[in-house]
Write a protein that holds these residues in place. Structure first.
Motif, PDB file in Angstrom:
ATOM      1  N   ASP A 175      -3.198   0.863  -6.553  1.00  0.00           N
ATOM      2  CA  ASP A 175      -4.582   1.014  -6.108  1.00  0.00           C
ATOM      3  C   ASP A 175      -5.512   0.160  -6.957  1.00  0.00           C
ATOM      4  O   ASP A 175      -5.452   0.188  -8.179  1.00  0.00           O
ATOM      5  N   SER A 224      -9.745   3.067  -0.938  1.00  0.00           N
ATOM      6  CA  SER A 224      -8.788   3.482  -1.959  1.00  0.00           C
ATOM      7  C   SER A 224      -7.403   3.652  -1.357  1.00  0.00           C
ATOM      8  O   SER A 224      -7.205   3.619  -0.154  1.00  0.00           O
ATOM      9  N   GLY A 225      -6.430   3.854  -2.238  1.00  0.00           N
ATOM     10  CA  GLY A 225      -5.060   4.043  -1.800  1.00  0.00           C
ATOM     11  C   GLY A 225      -4.204   2.848  -2.166  1.00  0.00           C
ATOM     12  O   GLY A 225      -4.688   1.729  -2.314  1.00  0.00           O
ATOM     13  N   ASP A 226      -2.902   3.087  -2.346  1.00  0.00           N
ATOM     14  CA  ASP A 226      -1.990   2.008  -2.683  1.00  0.00           C
ATOM     15  C   ASP A 226      -1.910   1.009  -1.538  1.00  0.00           C
ATOM     16  O   ASP A 226      -2.009   1.374  -0.366  1.00  0.00           O
ATOM     17  N   ARG A 227      -1.726  -0.246  -1.895  1.00  0.00           N
ATOM     18  CA  ARG A 227      -1.562  -1.293  -0.891  1.00  0.00           C
ATOM     19  C   ARG A 227      -0.067  -1.471  -0.660  1.00  0.00           C
ATOM     20  O   ARG A 227       0.642  -2.044  -1.474  1.00  0.00           O
TER      21      ARG A 227
END
Length: 401
Positions: free
Chosen positions: A372, A385-388
């Motif tokens: 993130d 937001s959040g993992d890629r």
């Protein structure tokens, strides 16, 4: 409208290569030899909001397809000329003359090259464009990064050695580079005042070991920041201005180890880019790859990772004295906070089918995971937001001739 492949670009290069072959062949003697290679690569990623190495959710053949022709001309038993012209379908790669150097075989063990040639950064540096030469469609991005340029103009020396149990080579070089580099499709003009290095490789009883160390003085233009840097310098914040410039020495180190039998292989490479330039991150990267041969089919898997971090930036702009200084400090911090961090974990599984001795068909899946708030070598990504995370799908046909 999205293009499936840059047909016009490849057609022009194909005509150029064909004309070169025909014209030279008409006057050729046994002293000249031609060879070449090519690849057609298609790919897409699973997430509609992301882009990686130029790929998005739409199938594209533009990013890694290419064709090349090499000419080796022998003047004498000791002196030869090597030229290679290449055509890329991607806009982020320049087509044209790639190699152009004279080779002098001083002794049976020692040789010299003078001209435009490849820098021995990686295990597959000399054949990085020849996809037929390695198992992947795309070598691990974290290690085979486009942070570094691949060619230089200068002098290199290679000494080969062999005895009853081991063989290897030592290569040393010195030169310069002036051209464009691309980092996640971001084009920058680079002026490398000098680049020098030593690379060692050795083989013993199925094991292959390699190590290299390179150092250079690099200046990269960043037109978008130049007015802001000038403002910092005019107000006396020279340390902050210098921190936003890319101008200074950088080093690159590599270690590699491989073990291979007729049925399987194990390979790993570790690299590190380091610099005192604040705007250039320290990047450590590595991969571990295994493969198993089933007749003319190769199954392989590769885990790769990278970790990037920046040196601490100077904090010299006072806050709370004047609104103009507050705005300047805020802008400076925005630039620092927006610097991309290319930490990425990936797992790639693939298969290669050797249709013949000079044609290979490949399929590959790469599972990508960037933390993130970090770019992780992605070209485009949302600000939420959040993992890629995404999956890269690739198919390729590759050949040599």
């Amino acid at each position: 409208m999205n293009k499936l492949i840059n047909v016009k670009r490849l057609n022009c290069v194909f005509l150029m290569l064909s004309s070169l072959s025909i014209c030279t062949a008409a006057n050729a003697t046994q002293d000249i030899e031609f060879s070449g290679f090519g690849r057609v690569v298609g790919g897409a990623i699973s997430d509609k909001d992301l882009s990686f190495n130029g790929y998005d959710k739409n199938l594209s053949l533009d990013q890694q397809s290419l064709i090349a022709l090499r000419a080796d001309y022998t003047f004498t038993d000791d002196i030869s000329f090597v030229g290679q012209v290449i055509g890329h379908s991607a806009d982020t790669r320049d087509s044209g003359i790639q190699w152009l150097y004279l080779n002098y075989q001083a002794t049976s063990n020692w040789s010299l090259k003078l001209g435009r040639q490849r820098i021995p950064f990686f295990n597959y540096s000399d054949v990085i464009d020849v996809g037929f030469a390695y198992p992947w469609i795309s070598p691990p991005t974290q290690v085979y990064t486009n942070y570094v340029f691949s060619d230089f103009e200068g002098l290199s020396s290679r000494y080969d050695f062999i005895n009853n149990s081991a063989s290897g080579a030592v290569t040393a070089y010195y030169g310069a580079f002036d051209g464009d580099i691309y980092v996640s499709n971001d084009r920058r003009q680079a002026d490398v005042k000098y680049i020098a290095g030593v690379a060692v490789e050795a083989s013993w009883s199925g094991f292959d070991f390699s190590a290299a160390y390179h150092q250079g003085e690099v200046a990269v233009k960043n037109p978008g920041l130049e007015p802001f840097i000038d403002s910092l310098r005019q107000l006396g914040f020279n340390n902050s201005a210098l921190a936003l410039e890319i101008d200074g020495e950088a080093t690159f180190a590599k270690l590699g180890l491989a073990y291979e039998t007729f049925d399987y292989y194990f390979r790993t490479e570790w690299t590190q880019i380091d610099s005192k330039v604040h705007f250039v991150p320290k990047v450590s990267a590595a991969y571990v790859s295994v493969g198993y041969h089933l007749s003319n089919v190769l199954l392989h898997a590769t885990y790769a990772t990278s970790d990037a971090e920046y040196n601490e930036f100077p904090d010299e702009i006072p806050i709370g004295i004047a609104p103009q200084l507050d705005a300047l400090a805020f802008g400076y911090q925005q630039v620092v906070n927006s610097l991309p961090v290319d930490s990425l974990d990936s797992l790639t599984v693939g298969a290669r089918y050797d249709y013949s001795t000079n044609i290979a068909v490949k399929a590959e899946l790469s599972f990508l995971n960037a933390e993130d708030g970090e770019r992780g070598f992605f070209d485009e990504f949302p600000n939420d937001s959040g993992d890629r995370q995404s999956t890269l799908y690739q198919l390729a046909i590759e050949w040599v001739f």
